[in-house]
Design a protein around this motif. Structure first.
Motif, PDB file in Angstrom:
ATOM      1  N   LEU A  74       0.659  -1.164   0.171  1.00 27.21           N
ATOM      2  CA  LEU A  74      -0.070   0.036   0.222  1.00 27.21           C
ATOM      3  C   LEU A  74       0.571   1.403   0.222  1.00 27.21           C
ATOM      4  N   THR A  75       1.591   1.499   0.877  1.00 24.90           N
ATOM      5  CA  THR A  75       2.672   2.644   1.036  1.00 24.90           C
ATOM      6  C   THR A  75       3.353   2.409  -0.183  1.00 24.90           C
ATOM      7  N   ASP A  76       3.747   1.870  -1.508  1.00 27.82           N
ATOM      8  CA  ASP A  76       4.540   1.867  -2.657  1.00 27.82           C
ATOM      9  C   ASP A  76       3.783   2.651  -3.473  1.00 27.82           C
ATOM     10  N   THR A  77       2.459   2.083  -3.703  1.00 31.50           N
ATOM     11  CA  THR A  77       1.630   2.343  -4.798  1.00 31.50           C
ATOM     12  C   THR A  77       1.029   3.401  -4.373  1.00 31.50           C
ATOM     13  N   THR A  78       0.639   4.032  -2.644  1.00 32.22           N
ATOM     14  CA  THR A  78       0.541   5.786  -2.576  1.00 32.22           C
ATOM     15  C   THR A  78       1.466   6.911  -3.041  1.00 32.22           C
ATOM     16  N   ASN A  79       2.509   6.109  -2.981  1.00 34.60           N
ATOM     17  CA  ASN A  79       3.718   7.225  -2.978  1.00 34.60           C
ATOM     18  C   ASN A  79       4.284   8.043  -4.339  1.00 34.60           C
ATOM     19  N   THR A  80       3.168   7.408  -5.260  1.00 30.50           N
ATOM     20  CA  THR A  80       2.941   7.563  -6.324  1.00 30.50           C
ATOM     21  C   THR A  80       2.284   9.150  -6.699  1.00 30.50           C
ATOM     22  N   SER A  81       1.254   9.040  -5.855  1.00 34.01           N
ATOM     23  CA  SER A  81       0.085   9.916  -5.652  1.00 34.01           C
ATOM     24  C   SER A  81       0.797  11.187  -4.756  1.00 34.01           C
ATOM     25  N   PHE A  82       0.238  12.693  -5.601  1.00 38.24           N
ATOM     26  CA  PHE A  82       0.432  13.811  -5.084  1.00 38.24           C
ATOM     27  C   PHE A  82      -0.392  13.992  -3.480  1.00 38.24           C
ATOM     28  N   LEU A  83      -0.791  13.135  -3.124  1.00 37.02           N
ATOM     29  CA  LEU A  83      -1.735  13.051  -2.385  1.00 37.02           C
ATOM     30  C   LEU A  83      -1.264  12.053  -0.771  1.00 37.02           C
ATOM     31  N   HIS A  84      -0.100  12.342  -0.842  1.00 36.34           N
ATOM     32  CA  HIS A  84       0.273  10.467  -0.431  1.00 36.34           C
ATOM     33  C   HIS A  84       0.812  11.135   1.080  1.00 36.34           C
ATOM     34  N   PRO A  85       1.094  12.252   1.784  1.00 42.86           N
ATOM     35  CA  PRO A  85       1.247  12.664   2.626  1.00 42.86           C
ATOM     36  C   PRO A  85       0.239  12.924   3.710  1.00 42.86           C
ATOM     37  N   PHE A  86      -1.125  12.841   3.099  1.00 42.94           N
ATOM     38  CA  PHE A  86      -2.115  12.357   3.818  1.00 42.94           C
ATOM     39  C   PHE A  86      -2.823  11.061   4.159  1.00 42.94           C
ATOM     40  N   TYR A  87      -2.217  10.645   3.053  1.00 45.82           N
ATOM     41  CA  TYR A  87      -2.526   8.322   3.935  1.00 45.82           C
ATOM     42  C   TYR A  87      -2.036   7.781   3.972  1.00 45.82           C
TER      43      TYR A  87
END
Length: 211
Positions: free
Chosen positions: A53-66
């Protein structure tokens, strides 16, 4: 509540590529009764799903909030344990009888909540214990929603006006991803308060202010 729904919808519109699947990992190692059931959801482990989940979320500009929520469901009768792992934008916190924000958050995994009606897939017990943990990186933000809704008899909803002390700094238990394989291990993590969105009024009307 309305503010939580608005934030979730807004973030989904901004980026709908975030993986919102709920991954399950079951642990049968400590089962205390004889059982011939077939096992399932055992292929990976807690660390694997958090990393995925961390690896996939890191590609989003919103990752600091998830961040990642890991909910542990354990049967006190047979010790079967199931972990539900998913991305989370907002963590819902029950106030209960806590006196501060910090105390409310600490009690997420300090004591188990008994979930009546949820059946154990091994021994069919109807009493399951629940604990909630979360994983966040040091550069991330974490959003908490404090539940102030009281359910009264005859389906009447009331607002819980209990006062909570607002802690400027929180010491939380953050999942130790490297050592959380078949059980949850935590490290102490320090958070500084950035902002509060506060509702003033009753459950049916009012307005929000930001502090």
């Amino acid at each position: 509540n309305n503010s939580t729904d608005f934030i979730n919808i807004l973030f989904y519109i901004l980026d709908n590529s975030i993986d919102l699947n709920n991954y399950k990992f079951n642990v049968y190692d400590n089962i205390s009764i004889d059982s011939n059931i077939s096992t399932k959801n055992t292929e990976n482990n807690i660390k694997y799903y958090i990393s995925k989940l961390t690896d996939t979320t890191n590609t989003s500009f919103l990752h600091p909030f998830y961040n990642i929520e890991v909910t542990e469901y354990k049967c006190p009768e047979c010790s079967f344990c199931s972990f539900h792992i998913k991305n989370k934008l907002m963590f819902c916190i029950n106030i209960d009888n806590n006196s501060s924000i910090a105390e409310s958050i600490h009690n997420l995994n300090k004591t188990s909540n008994l979930i009546n009606g949820l059946e154990c897939e091994v021994c069919n017990s109807n009493n399951i214990e629940k604990k909630t943990y979360f994983y966040m990186k040091s550069t991330d933000y974490i959003l908490f929603d404090f539940n102030r809704i009281l359910y009264e008899p005859e389906n009447i909803l009331k607002k819980n006006n209990q006062k909570l002390f607002i802690n400027n700094r929180l010491m939380i238990q953050n999942i130790d991803i490297h050592n959380s394989i078949k059980s949850i291990k935590c490290n102490t993590f320090m958070l500084d308060l950035k902002s509060i969105l506060c509702h003033i009024g009753t459950i049916n009307n009012g307005h929000y202010i930001c502090l």
